[in-house]
Each structure stands twice: as structure tokens, then as C-alpha cells.
Scaffold this active site. Structure first.
Site, PDB file in Angstrom:
ATOM      1  N   CYS A  34       0.821  -1.215   0.000  1.00  0.00           N
ATOM      2  CA  CYS A  34       0.000   0.000   0.000  1.00  0.00           C
ATOM      3  C   CYS A  34       0.859   1.272   0.000  1.00  0.00           C
ATOM      4  O   CYS A  34       0.343   2.357  -0.241  1.00  0.00           O
ATOM      5  CB  CYS A  34      -0.946   0.009   1.199  1.00  0.00           C
ATOM      6  SG  CYS A  34      -0.083   0.070   2.772  1.00  0.00           S
ATOM      7  N   ASP A  36       2.248   2.687   2.571  1.00  0.00           N
ATOM      8  CA  ASP A  36       2.193   3.446   3.825  1.00  0.00           C
ATOM      9  C   ASP A  36       3.509   3.333   4.596  1.00  0.00           C
ATOM     10  O   ASP A  36       4.174   2.304   4.552  1.00  0.00           O
ATOM     11  CB  ASP A  36       1.049   2.935   4.702  1.00  0.00           C
ATOM     12  CG  ASP A  36      -0.308   3.310   4.128  1.00  0.00           C
ATOM     13  OD1 ASP A  36      -0.335   3.955   3.068  1.00  0.00           O
ATOM     14  OD2 ASP A  36      -1.331   2.966   4.734  1.00  0.00           O
ATOM     15  N   CYS A  67      -3.086   5.323   5.660  1.00  0.00           N
ATOM     16  CA  CYS A  67      -4.554   5.290   5.660  1.00  0.00           C
ATOM     17  C   CYS A  67      -5.100   5.642   7.047  1.00  0.00           C
ATOM     18  O   CYS A  67      -4.347   5.717   8.025  1.00  0.00           O
ATOM     19  CB  CYS A  67      -5.017   3.906   5.244  1.00  0.00           C
ATOM     20  SG  CYS A  67      -4.636   2.650   6.469  1.00  0.00           S
ATOM     21  N   CYS A 111      -2.785  -3.165   8.695  1.00  0.00           N
ATOM     22  CA  CYS A 111      -2.333  -1.851   9.174  1.00  0.00           C
ATOM     23  C   CYS A 111      -1.889  -1.954  10.631  1.00  0.00           C
ATOM     24  O   CYS A 111      -0.984  -1.226  11.056  1.00  0.00           O
ATOM     25  CB  CYS A 111      -3.433  -0.817   9.037  1.00  0.00           C
ATOM     26  SG  CYS A 111      -4.231  -0.815   7.433  1.00  0.00           S
TER      27      CYS A 111
HETATM   28 FE1  FES Z   1      -1.528   0.278   4.239  1.00  0.00          FE
HETATM   29 FE2  FES Z   1      -3.347   0.807   5.979  1.00  0.00          FE
HETATM   30  S1  FES Z   1      -3.636   0.536   3.883  1.00  0.00           S
HETATM   31  S2  FES Z   1      -1.249   0.529   6.347  1.00  0.00           S
END
Ligand code: FES
Length: 127
Positions: A34, A36, A67, A111
Site C-alpha cells: 500500500c 504506507d 490510511c 495496518c
Molecule cells: Fe496500508 Fe493501511 S492501507 S497501512
């Protein structure tokens, strides 16, 4: 995606967000899927009080580019581990954070892992 009230609360007003300038350790992790990124800063009290010998987490802050769930996880995780010994903090499980947040939607469970990974990295670097 439906988030719990607790997730929304932590996302809108995150606790412990920011930087510890003279941190004793910093753990940074990223999720390749993702994109992040999460950074956890620790200030460690080596001795701790008599009632709870250290080393313990005197202060903890986070910076998260991610997110809503990742921000809520960072906030709840830092709330939970502040004041814990390093061993207690290492024993915190993904489910503890998910429960603190009143649950997470299934696609967002990863996450919570990101938060724990950043914390573990910071603790291991300190040790
Ligand atoms: Fe990647 Fe939440 S979508 S940490």
C-alpha cells in the site's frame, strides 16, 4: 468501508503524533503493497521508578503517512505502550490494538501489523 467510532476518534484527533527530537530510538517501516510508512520514536527511561524497574517507555510519538486505519493504529498503540517496560511492549499483540480500536475492517488488519513492526524495530534498535 465502515470504521468503528474508536477508529474515527483516533484518526480525527490522533494521540502522540509528532517527533521526539532527542529520541533514544526510532523504528521505521513501510508496507510495500500500500506504500504506507510509519515511524515510531521512543524515549526510554533505563531505570524506571522503584515500583516498576526499567527500561521502560517514558515517551513515544509517531509519524504515519498512511490510511485512516494506520493513523488510528499508531495513536492507539502509542497510548497503550507509554509507561510499559520494553518487555511488556514487545508482548503487545495485533489483537490488543484491534480490540482497543473496537475492531478493524478485515482488509485493514494488516495496518495494525505495521504499527507493531515499527515498535519492535525501535525497541530492537535500542537494545
Ligand atoms: Fe496500508 Fe493501511 S492501507 S497501512
Amino acid at each position: 468501508m465502515i470504521y468503528s467510532k474508536e477508529v474515527i476518534k483516533h484518526f480525527k484527533k490522533p494521540h502522540n503524533q509528532g517527533v521526539i527530537k532527542n529520541a533514544d530510538s526510532v523504528g521505521q517501516v513501510g508496507n510495500v503493497t500500500c506504500g504506507d510508512v510509519m515511524k515510531i520514536y521512543l524515549k526510554i527511561d533505563d531505570k524506571g521508578p522503584k515500583s516498576k524497574p526499567g527500561p521502560l517507555i517514558k515517551d513515544v510519538k509517531f509519524e504515519t503517512l498512511g490510511c485512516a486505519a494506520a493513523i488510528a493504529v499508531s495513536s492507539a498503540l502509542t497510548d497503550r505502550v507509554k509507561g510499559m517496560t520494553l518487555e511488556e511492549a514487545l508482548a503487545v499483540k495485533k489483537d490488543d490494538i484491534v480490540n482497543d480500536l473496537g475492531g478493524l475492517p478485515a482488509p485493514k488488519i494488516h495496518c495494525s501489523m505495521l504499527g507493531l513492526e515499527a515498535l519492535h524495530k525501535a525497541i530492537k534498535q535500542y537494545k
